[in-house]
Design an enzyme around this catalytic site. Structure first.
Site, PDB file in Angstrom:
ATOM      1  N   ARG A   4       0.815  -1.208   0.000  1.00 36.02           N
ATOM      2  CA  ARG A   4       0.000   0.000   0.000  1.00 36.02           C
ATOM      3  C   ARG A   4       0.852   1.263   0.000  1.00 36.02           C
ATOM      4  NH1 ARG A   4      -5.168  -1.901   1.846  1.00 36.02           N
ATOM      5  NH2 ARG A   4      -6.665  -0.206   1.892  1.00 36.02           N
ATOM      6  N   ARG A  33     -22.087  -0.824   0.793  1.00 42.56           N
ATOM      7  CA  ARG A  33     -21.544  -2.180   1.012  1.00 42.56           C
ATOM      8  C   ARG A  33     -22.014  -2.760   2.344  1.00 42.56           C
ATOM      9  NH1 ARG A  33     -15.237  -3.144   0.661  1.00 42.56           N
ATOM     10  NH2 ARG A  33     -15.195  -1.372   2.086  1.00 42.56           N
ATOM     11  N   ARG A  92     -19.230  -1.788   7.568  1.00 44.89           N
ATOM     12  CA  ARG A  92     -17.886  -1.611   8.143  1.00 44.89           C
ATOM     13  C   ARG A  92     -17.714  -0.237   8.787  1.00 44.89           C
ATOM     14  NH1 ARG A  92     -13.626  -3.733   3.668  1.00 44.89           N
ATOM     15  NH2 ARG A  92     -12.580  -1.826   4.326  1.00 44.89           N
TER      16      ARG A  92
HETATM   17  P1  AP5 Z   1      -9.025  -3.014   2.994  1.00 44.55           P
HETATM   18  O1  AP5 Z   1      -9.941  -3.968   3.591  1.00 44.55           O
HETATM   19  O2  AP5 Z   1      -7.881  -3.493   2.163  1.00 44.55           O
HETATM   20  O3  AP5 Z   1      -9.885  -1.938   2.228  1.00 44.55           O
HETATM   21  P2  AP5 Z   1      -9.645  -1.145   0.850  1.00 44.55           P
HETATM   22  O4  AP5 Z   1      -8.389  -1.364   0.114  1.00 44.55           O
HETATM   23  O5  AP5 Z   1      -9.891   0.235   1.286  1.00 44.55           O
HETATM   24  O6  AP5 Z   1     -10.608  -1.796  -0.106  1.00 44.55           O
HETATM   25  P3  AP5 Z   1     -12.073  -2.198   0.142  1.00 44.55           P
HETATM   26  O7  AP5 Z   1     -12.150  -3.533   0.813  1.00 44.55           O
HETATM   27  O8  AP5 Z   1     -12.813  -1.070   0.827  1.00 44.55           O
HETATM   28  O9  AP5 Z   1     -12.642  -2.229  -1.335  1.00 44.55           O
HETATM   29  P4  AP5 Z   1     -12.439  -3.258  -2.548  1.00 44.55           P
HETATM   30  O10 AP5 Z   1     -11.638  -2.616  -3.620  1.00 44.55           O
HETATM   31  O11 AP5 Z   1     -11.979  -4.599  -2.058  1.00 44.55           O
HETATM   32  O12 AP5 Z   1     -13.938  -3.330  -3.058  1.00 44.55           O
HETATM   33  P5  AP5 Z   1     -15.042  -4.467  -2.816  1.00 44.55           P
HETATM   34  O13 AP5 Z   1     -14.782  -5.629  -3.703  1.00 44.55           O
HETATM   35  O14 AP5 Z   1     -15.189  -4.703  -1.356  1.00 44.55           O
HETATM   36  O15 AP5 Z   1      -8.321  -2.088   4.139  1.00 44.55           O
HETATM   37  C1  AP5 Z   1      -9.065  -1.577   5.222  1.00 44.55           C
HETATM   38  C2  AP5 Z   1      -8.115  -0.875   6.191  1.00 44.55           C
HETATM   39  O16 AP5 Z   1      -7.158  -1.821   6.716  1.00 44.55           O
HETATM   40  C3  AP5 Z   1      -7.264   0.249   5.586  1.00 44.55           C
HETATM   41  O17 AP5 Z   1      -7.933   1.489   5.548  1.00 44.55           O
HETATM   42  C4  AP5 Z   1      -6.063   0.262   6.558  1.00 44.55           C
HETATM   43  O18 AP5 Z   1      -6.403   0.901   7.753  1.00 44.55           O
HETATM   44  C5  AP5 Z   1      -5.869  -1.220   6.866  1.00 44.55           C
HETATM   45  N1  AP5 Z   1      -4.925  -1.869   5.932  1.00 44.55           N
HETATM   46  C6  AP5 Z   1      -5.209  -2.880   5.056  1.00 44.55           C
HETATM   47  N2  AP5 Z   1      -4.111  -3.216   4.361  1.00 44.55           N
HETATM   48  C7  AP5 Z   1      -3.113  -2.401   4.792  1.00 44.55           C
HETATM   49  C8  AP5 Z   1      -1.744  -2.262   4.429  1.00 44.55           C
HETATM   50  N3  AP5 Z   1      -1.180  -3.019   3.454  1.00 44.55           N
HETATM   51  N4  AP5 Z   1      -1.004  -1.317   5.066  1.00 44.55           N
HETATM   52  C9  AP5 Z   1      -1.536  -0.555   6.057  1.00 44.55           C
HETATM   53  N5  AP5 Z   1      -2.837  -0.633   6.439  1.00 44.55           N
HETATM   54  C10 AP5 Z   1      -3.621  -1.558   5.806  1.00 44.55           C
HETATM   55  O19 AP5 Z   1     -16.355  -3.725  -3.380  1.00 44.55           O
HETATM   56  C11 AP5 Z   1     -16.933  -2.627  -2.698  1.00 44.55           C
HETATM   57  C12 AP5 Z   1     -18.469  -2.639  -2.898  1.00 44.55           C
HETATM   58  O20 AP5 Z   1     -18.759  -2.477  -4.288  1.00 44.55           O
HETATM   59  C13 AP5 Z   1     -19.156  -3.962  -2.487  1.00 44.55           C
HETATM   60  O21 AP5 Z   1     -20.430  -3.679  -1.947  1.00 44.55           O
HETATM   61  C14 AP5 Z   1     -19.305  -4.746  -3.805  1.00 44.55           C
HETATM   62  O22 AP5 Z   1     -20.415  -5.612  -3.769  1.00 44.55           O
HETATM   63  C15 AP5 Z   1     -19.486  -3.594  -4.804  1.00 44.55           C
HETATM   64  N6  AP5 Z   1     -18.882  -3.886  -6.108  1.00 44.55           N
HETATM   65  C16 AP5 Z   1     -17.689  -4.521  -6.335  1.00 44.55           C
HETATM   66  N7  AP5 Z   1     -17.431  -4.554  -7.661  1.00 44.55           N
HETATM   67  C17 AP5 Z   1     -18.471  -3.896  -8.264  1.00 44.55           C
HETATM   68  C18 AP5 Z   1     -18.779  -3.588  -9.636  1.00 44.55           C
HETATM   69  N8  AP5 Z   1     -17.954  -3.967 -10.635  1.00 44.55           N
HETATM   70  N9  AP5 Z   1     -19.911  -2.906  -9.900  1.00 44.55           N
HETATM   71  C19 AP5 Z   1     -20.756  -2.526  -8.882  1.00 44.55           C
HETATM   72  N10 AP5 Z   1     -20.519  -2.799  -7.569  1.00 44.55           N
HETATM   73  C20 AP5 Z   1     -19.400  -3.472  -7.277  1.00 44.55           C
END
Ligand code: AP5
Length: 219
Positions: free
Chosen positions: A88, A127, A160
């Site tokens: 990240r 979500r 969340r």
């Molecule tokens: P993390 O859980 O990694 O969250 P993120 O990267 O912010 O990503 P998300 O899980 O929010 O989104 P996503 O891209 O996976 O989308 P999703 O498929 O869920 O991290 C959370 C926290 O942990 C960070 O803020 C940090 O504090 C910490 N952390 C984690 N890793 C770290 C690291 N390496 N270093 C430091 N801190 C770290 O989809 C989202 C929604 O959209 C869902 O409802 C889904 O159903 C919908 N959706 C998905 N695709 C589509 C589409 N094509 N069309 C319409 N809707 C869709």
């Protein structure tokens, strides 16, 4: 194959990683999921990570680097895995190169999920995630059959803590400052490929299949 999914919060990395993992058997390594599990069981890592996650800040590098180093040493990662949410920042990317290099391994492809902010806000605020099996829903795009209940395991769905509007904005800010520069880092290494993440889950999945087929034909 070792794949990295790079993209802003809500771009669909987790959704696609789960699909690909089920299709190919590559473990889905999500640092976000690992940290949330650690919080739910009240481990030392969880206690350390909670306040950072709740505020939308990055958890310290040493914590996540250790989690990944331990996880990729397990047998099921021997034939490849999908990294979702790691690295990240540039320091984590260097740490990953070092840990893979010391095992004679390297990154196959980095997939950048390209999308704009209005899509992200809509996706994150709608979500819902199952508290039991982690299945993901969206209140408009893919709602559960019964409100707030998982179709698969019957457990309650949760919103969340970091999907609240003020925290979403902070996470997007941190993404553009800390994580987005990784696209340039991997582009220079010739590993980066972009996909259009604004499309439907099925269309995004089709783009990934094409990309992976091309990757395999080059091997
Ligand atoms: P993390 O859980 O990694 O969250 P993120 O990267 O912010 O990503 P998300 O899980 O929010 O989104 P996503 O891209 O996976 O989308 P999703 O498929 O869920 O991290 C959370 C926290 O942990 C960070 O803020 C940090 O504090 C910490 N952390 C984690 N890793 C770290 C690291 N390496 N270093 C430091 N801190 C770290 O989809 C989202 C929604 O959209 C869902 O409802 C889904 O159903 C919908 N959706 C998905 N695709 C589509 C589409 N094509 N069309 C319409 N809707 C869709």
């Amino acid at each position: 194959m070792i794949l990295i999914f790079l993209g802003p919060p809500g771009s669909g990395k987790g959704t696609q990683a789960k699909r690909l993992s089920a299709e190919h058997g590559w473990p889905h390594l999500s640092t976000g999921d690992m940290l949330r599990t650690a919080i739910s069981i009240g481990s030392r890592v969880g206690l350390e990570a909670k306040s950072f996650i709740d505020q939308g800040a990055l958890v310290p590098d040493s914590v996540v680097i250790n989690l990944i180093a331990e996880r990729i040493s397990t047998m099921d990662c021997a034939h490849g895995f999908i990294l979702d949410g790691f690295p990240r920042n540039i320091a984590q990317a260097h740490a990953l190169d070092a840990m893979l290099g010391s095992r004679g391994r390297s990154i196959g492809r980095v997939v950048l999920f390209e999308i704009t902010e209005p899509f992200l806000i809509k996706r994150l605020s709608g979500r819902r995630t199952c508290s039991g099996c982690n299945t993901m829903y969206h209140i408009e795009a893919s709602p559960p059959k019964r409100e707030e209940v998982c179709d698969l395991c019957g457990k309650a769905l949760i919103h969340r803590s970091d999907d609240q509007p003020e925290v979403i904005h902070k996470r997007l800010e941190i993404y553009s400052k800390e994580t987005e520069p990784l696209a340039g880092f991997y582009r220079i290494e010739g590993k980066l490929q972009s996909i259009d993440a604004t499309l439907s889950p099925l269309e995004v999945s089709q783009q990934l299949s094409i990309l992976l087929a091309e990757e395999r034909s080059e091997l």
